[in-house]
Design a protein around this motif. Structure first.
Motif, PDB file in Angstrom:
ATOM      1  N   HIS A 109       0.836  -1.203   0.000  1.00 44.76           N
ATOM      2  CA  HIS A 109       0.000   0.000   0.000  1.00 44.76           C
ATOM      3  C   HIS A 109       0.877   1.262   0.000  1.00 44.76           C
ATOM      4  O   HIS A 109       0.656   2.176  -0.795  1.00 44.76           O
ATOM      5  N   HIS A 132       1.409   4.279  -2.949  1.00 48.64           N
ATOM      6  CA  HIS A 132       1.394   5.743  -2.796  1.00 48.64           C
ATOM      7  C   HIS A 132       2.654   6.368  -3.396  1.00 48.64           C
ATOM      8  O   HIS A 132       2.577   7.415  -4.045  1.00 48.64           O
ATOM      9  N   ASP A 185      -6.661   9.214   3.644  1.00 50.44           N
ATOM     10  CA  ASP A 185      -6.574   7.774   3.412  1.00 50.44           C
ATOM     11  C   ASP A 185      -6.867   7.016   4.712  1.00 50.44           C
ATOM     12  O   ASP A 185      -6.365   7.383   5.768  1.00 50.44           O
ATOM     13  N   HIS A 234      -0.599   1.496   6.748  1.00 54.70           N
ATOM     14  CA  HIS A 234       0.680   1.789   6.085  1.00 54.70           C
ATOM     15  C   HIS A 234       1.831   1.408   6.996  1.00 54.70           C
ATOM     16  O   HIS A 234       1.661   1.322   8.211  1.00 54.70           O
TER      17      HIS A 234
HETATM   18 ZN    ZN Z   1      -3.984   4.542   0.121  1.00 57.29          ZN
END
Ligand code: ZN
Length: 238
Positions: A102, A106, A204, A208
């Motif tokens: 993920h 980005h 978001d 992460h």
């Molecule tokens: Zn994202």
């Protein structure tokens, strides 16, 4: 019956306790959960739910966007009742791969926009690999090879991510996330911001990594042409 989304506050929470709000067949709703549902283009977590020596697998996790109710789809729910306190445990290896892919997504999306003016039009992060769709007239593979190489140099720098909450009006003032923030329904008063300093800032809700170094190394899998200006790139991490 809104479920508190623990994963919004700590991507590294692997275990949690919660109360069962509802059980129907093999589907269960908890008052809070660290299991990330399939949402925002990121795959759901798996793991297990335990009460004493009763243990069931969590096969799928879904969120109702309106009610914020999160449903855990189990292999079976025998022995679990409304009001019970259970312990949830994530399959950490799977979750950590999703986090690495993920954050890598980005990085690539930000670099594609910055250097090639390519707007992201879709994407999906799965456990094995991730894919991103871009609006880009060029078809040459070098563009994506370059973006992945640049993303890997950001990985190697070891950039610490910042995750924080901002009032909607404050978030709207930030360049780059304005478009996304405007798309959020007006009842959303506070936005979760994921910032990779110097590279990317997004509203978001997904998990992460804390530091880009955890991604280790991104590799290009393949590129597909999806119509005149649509390019799809698949990539993975070790
Ligand atoms: Zn994202």
């Amino acid at each position: 019956m809104e479920t508190k989304q623990l994963y919004l506050y700590d991507s590294y929470q692997k275990e949690f306790e919660a109360k069962i709000l509802n059980v129907a067949g093999s589907q269960m709703i908890l008052d809070q959960t660290a299991f990330h549902p399939l949402t925002g283009g990121v795959a759901h977590d798996t793991g297990h739910i335990a009460k004493g020596n009763i243990q069931h697998r969590v096969l799928r996790v879904e969120i109702n966007r309106e009610t914020k109710e999160i449903t855990h789809v189990l292999d079976a729910a025998g022995g679990l009742n409304i009001g019970d306190v259970v312990k949830g445990t994530l399959d950490w290896e799977r979750r950590h791969r999703l986090m690495r892919l993920h954050t890598a997504a980005h990085l690539i999306a930000a670099i594609m926009y910055r250097d090639y003016n390519a707007l992201i039009t879709g994407g999906q992060v799965d456990c094995e690999q991730a894919k991103l769709d871009f609006n880009l007239p060029r078809t040459d593979r070098e563009v994506f090879e370059d973006a992945v190489a640049k993303a890997n140099s950001e990985v190697a720098k070891g950039i610490a991510l910042k995750i924080y909450f901002l009032e909607r009006t404050e978030a709207l003032k930030m360049p780059g996330i304005v478009k996304l923030a405007e798309r959020m329904p007006p009842q959303v008063k506070e936005l979760r911001i994921v910032e990779i300093p110097g590279i990317d800032v997004q509203a978001d809700g997904g998990p992460h990594v804390n530091n880009t170094r955890e991604i280790d190394e991104i590799s290009l899998v393949k590129i597909e042409n999806k119509g005149k200006t649509q390019r799809r790139v698949y990539f993975t991490v070790k």
